[in-house]
Scaffold this motif. Structure first.
Motif, PDB file in Angstrom:
ATOM      1  N   GLY A  86     -36.188  38.565  -3.617  1.00  0.00           N
ATOM      2  CA  GLY A  86     -37.053  37.929  -4.605  1.00  0.00           C
ATOM      3  C   GLY A  86     -36.347  37.656  -5.914  1.00  0.00           C
ATOM      4  N   SER A  87     -35.465  38.570  -6.349  1.00  0.00           N
ATOM      5  CA  SER A  87     -34.747  38.373  -7.610  1.00  0.00           C
ATOM      6  C   SER A  87     -33.765  37.215  -7.516  1.00  0.00           C
ATOM      7  CB  SER A  87     -34.008  39.665  -7.991  1.00  0.00           C
ATOM      8  OG  SER A  87     -34.912  40.742  -8.148  1.00  0.00           O
ATOM      9  N   ILE A  88     -33.051  37.096  -6.394  1.00  0.00           N
ATOM     10  CA  ILE A  88     -32.094  36.000  -6.234  1.00  0.00           C
ATOM     11  C   ILE A  88     -32.813  34.660  -6.189  1.00  0.00           C
ATOM     12  CG2 ILE A  88     -30.385  35.000  -4.683  1.00  0.00           C
ATOM     13  CD1 ILE A  88     -29.584  37.826  -3.909  1.00  0.00           C
ATOM     14  N   LEU A  89     -33.925  34.593  -5.474  1.00  0.00           N
ATOM     15  CA  LEU A  89     -34.690  33.348  -5.426  1.00  0.00           C
ATOM     16  C   LEU A  89     -35.242  32.985  -6.805  1.00  0.00           C
ATOM     17  CD1 LEU A  89     -36.614  33.774  -2.045  1.00  0.00           C
ATOM     18  CD2 LEU A  89     -34.576  32.408  -2.507  1.00  0.00           C
ATOM     19  N   LEU A 136     -26.113  28.328  -1.799  1.00  0.00           N
ATOM     20  CA  LEU A 136     -25.388  29.595  -1.638  1.00  0.00           C
ATOM     21  C   LEU A 136     -26.246  30.773  -2.089  1.00  0.00           C
ATOM     22  CD1 LEU A 136     -21.778  28.607  -2.807  1.00  0.00           C
ATOM     23  CD2 LEU A 136     -22.568  29.044  -0.468  1.00  0.00           C
ATOM     24  N   MET A 137     -26.962  30.611  -3.190  1.00  0.00           N
ATOM     25  CA  MET A 137     -27.828  31.687  -3.671  1.00  0.00           C
ATOM     26  C   MET A 137     -28.966  31.951  -2.687  1.00  0.00           C
ATOM     27  SD  MET A 137     -28.017  30.897  -7.766  1.00  0.00           S
ATOM     28  CE  MET A 137     -28.952  32.391  -8.102  1.00  0.00           C
ATOM     29  N   ASN A 138     -29.569  30.896  -2.167  1.00  0.00           N
ATOM     30  CA  ASN A 138     -30.645  31.084  -1.190  1.00  0.00           C
ATOM     31  C   ASN A 138     -30.103  31.665   0.113  1.00  0.00           C
ATOM     32  OD1 ASN A 138     -33.468  29.663  -2.025  1.00  0.00           O
ATOM     33  ND2 ASN A 138     -31.759  28.654  -3.040  1.00  0.00           N
ATOM     34  N   GLY A 139     -28.898  31.236   0.507  1.00  0.00           N
ATOM     35  CA  GLY A 139     -28.281  31.814   1.701  1.00  0.00           C
ATOM     36  C   GLY A 139     -27.988  33.291   1.523  1.00  0.00           C
ATOM     37  N   LEU A 140     -27.547  33.675   0.317  1.00  0.00           N
ATOM     38  CA  LEU A 140     -27.313  35.097   0.043  1.00  0.00           C
ATOM     39  C   LEU A 140     -28.606  35.885   0.132  1.00  0.00           C
ATOM     40  CD1 LEU A 140     -25.439  37.377  -0.875  1.00  0.00           C
ATOM     41  CD2 LEU A 140     -25.880  36.682  -3.245  1.00  0.00           C
ATOM     42  N   ALA A 141     -29.694  35.332  -0.387  1.00  0.00           N
ATOM     43  CA  ALA A 141     -30.989  36.014  -0.305  1.00  0.00           C
ATOM     44  C   ALA A 141     -31.424  36.199   1.149  1.00  0.00           C
ATOM     45  CB  ALA A 141     -32.043  35.218  -1.073  1.00  0.00           C
TER      46      ALA A 141
END
Length: 303
Positions: free
Chosen positions: A217-220, A287-292
């Motif tokens: 949730g924080s990354i998204l 990339l951020m969504n993929g990491l999440a």
């Protein structure tokens, strides 16, 4: 002795599924399903067309000059280096401000607050409503707060990070509460039965078990903040700078603001730079969504 006879109601033949009042194969249900799929296909087609158009328009500018060079008055050799560094500064500062406060607020509301108290219910209602407020409202709120503190120059990194913190804080609180609710009650009861206090149970059992959901949730939420321009423009963020941001009190620009600046220029070369910068921003967001998604799938526990 009186004998009782059970009288069973007569059996009623079941109606065919296609003609039943709640059947999924009714004509109206089929029409709705077809319209739903058509809507999804249209939306997906528009998205794919937009992405392909942006990539084709900006592919000539997708070079190292875009990352290493400063903006210029001409599109030849211009780059988005200050915007990239400004986005990094703002997002890191936003994460430092929003994540600890959001997690602490969610833990208090979910684990310790008494839901029977009217003021706790009022806070919960406000948090849920604030998650749907337009982003420009948070820019106005941050501007008013900084003016109240006597800050004359609001186009600084800490000012932009404050506005984005207000923007994503409700999202972090809601996602953290959902992650905490996903932890089985039996874990809390077992910890309390072994003599741990409520705080020890929360710190050593509940929070570690909820880390995957909290991180996702924080990354998204941070990925949403990375793509925002409206609240930063309200604070007077610079649209054209030729220096690297070097601190919390430094002037700055971000990738969305740089894209906004270049799209307003009449030269075609600046439009190509805006498209190339949009591709760069999309890659970072993916990339951020993929990491999440990776964190959720890798560390999520099945209870």
């Amino acid at each position: 002795m009186v004998r009782t006879v059970d009288i069973k109601p007569p059996l009623v033949a079941a109606k065919p599924l296609g003609t039943g009042t709640n059947g999924e194969l009714r004509p109206s249900a089929l029409i709705f399903l077809i319209l739903l799929w058509l809507s999804l296909l249209v939306a997906f087609g528009v998205l794919v067309t937009l992405l392909i158009t942006i990539f084709l328009e900006g592919q000539n500018k997708l070079t190292m000059d875009l990352i290493t060079n400063f903006p210029a008055s001409t599109p030849d050799g211009a780059g988005a280096r200050p915007a990239i560094l400004g986005s990094i500064w703002v997002i890191i500062t936003t994460a430092v401000l929003s994540i600890p406060i959001g997690i602490a607020a969610a833990v208090h509301l979910e684990e310790f607050a008494d839901n029977r108290k009217w003021y706790n219910r009022l806070v919960e209602l406000n948090v849920q409503n604030l998650a749907a407020v337009p982003s420009i409202v948070y820019g106005l709120l941050a501007l008013a707060f900084l003016a109240l503190l006597g800050v004359g120059d609001t186009n600084i990194v800490i000012g932009g990070a404050f506005a984005l913190t207000l923007l994503i804080l409700p999202v972090i609180i809601i996602s953290t509460r959902e992650a905490l609710r996903g932890v089985p009650r039996e874990i809390r009861d077992g910890s309390l039965a072994l003599g741990a206090t409520e705080w020890q149970t929360t710190w050593r059992q509940t929070l570690p078990a909820a880390v995957p959901g909290i991180a996702t949730g924080s990354i998204l939420a941070l990925s949403r903040a990375l793509g925002e321009a409206a609240p930063l423009l309200v604070l007077g963020a610079l649209v054209y700078i030729t220096f690297d941001p070097n601190g919390l009190l430094s002037g700055y620009t971000t990738l969305p603001i740089q894209i906004f600046n270049w799209t307003g220029r009449p030269q075609e070369g600046f439009h190509e730079l805006a498209a190339a910068t949009s591709v760069l921003l999309l890659v970072v967001l993916l990339l951020m969504n993929g990491l999440a998604i990776f964190i959720r799938n890798k560390f999520q526990k099945r209870w």
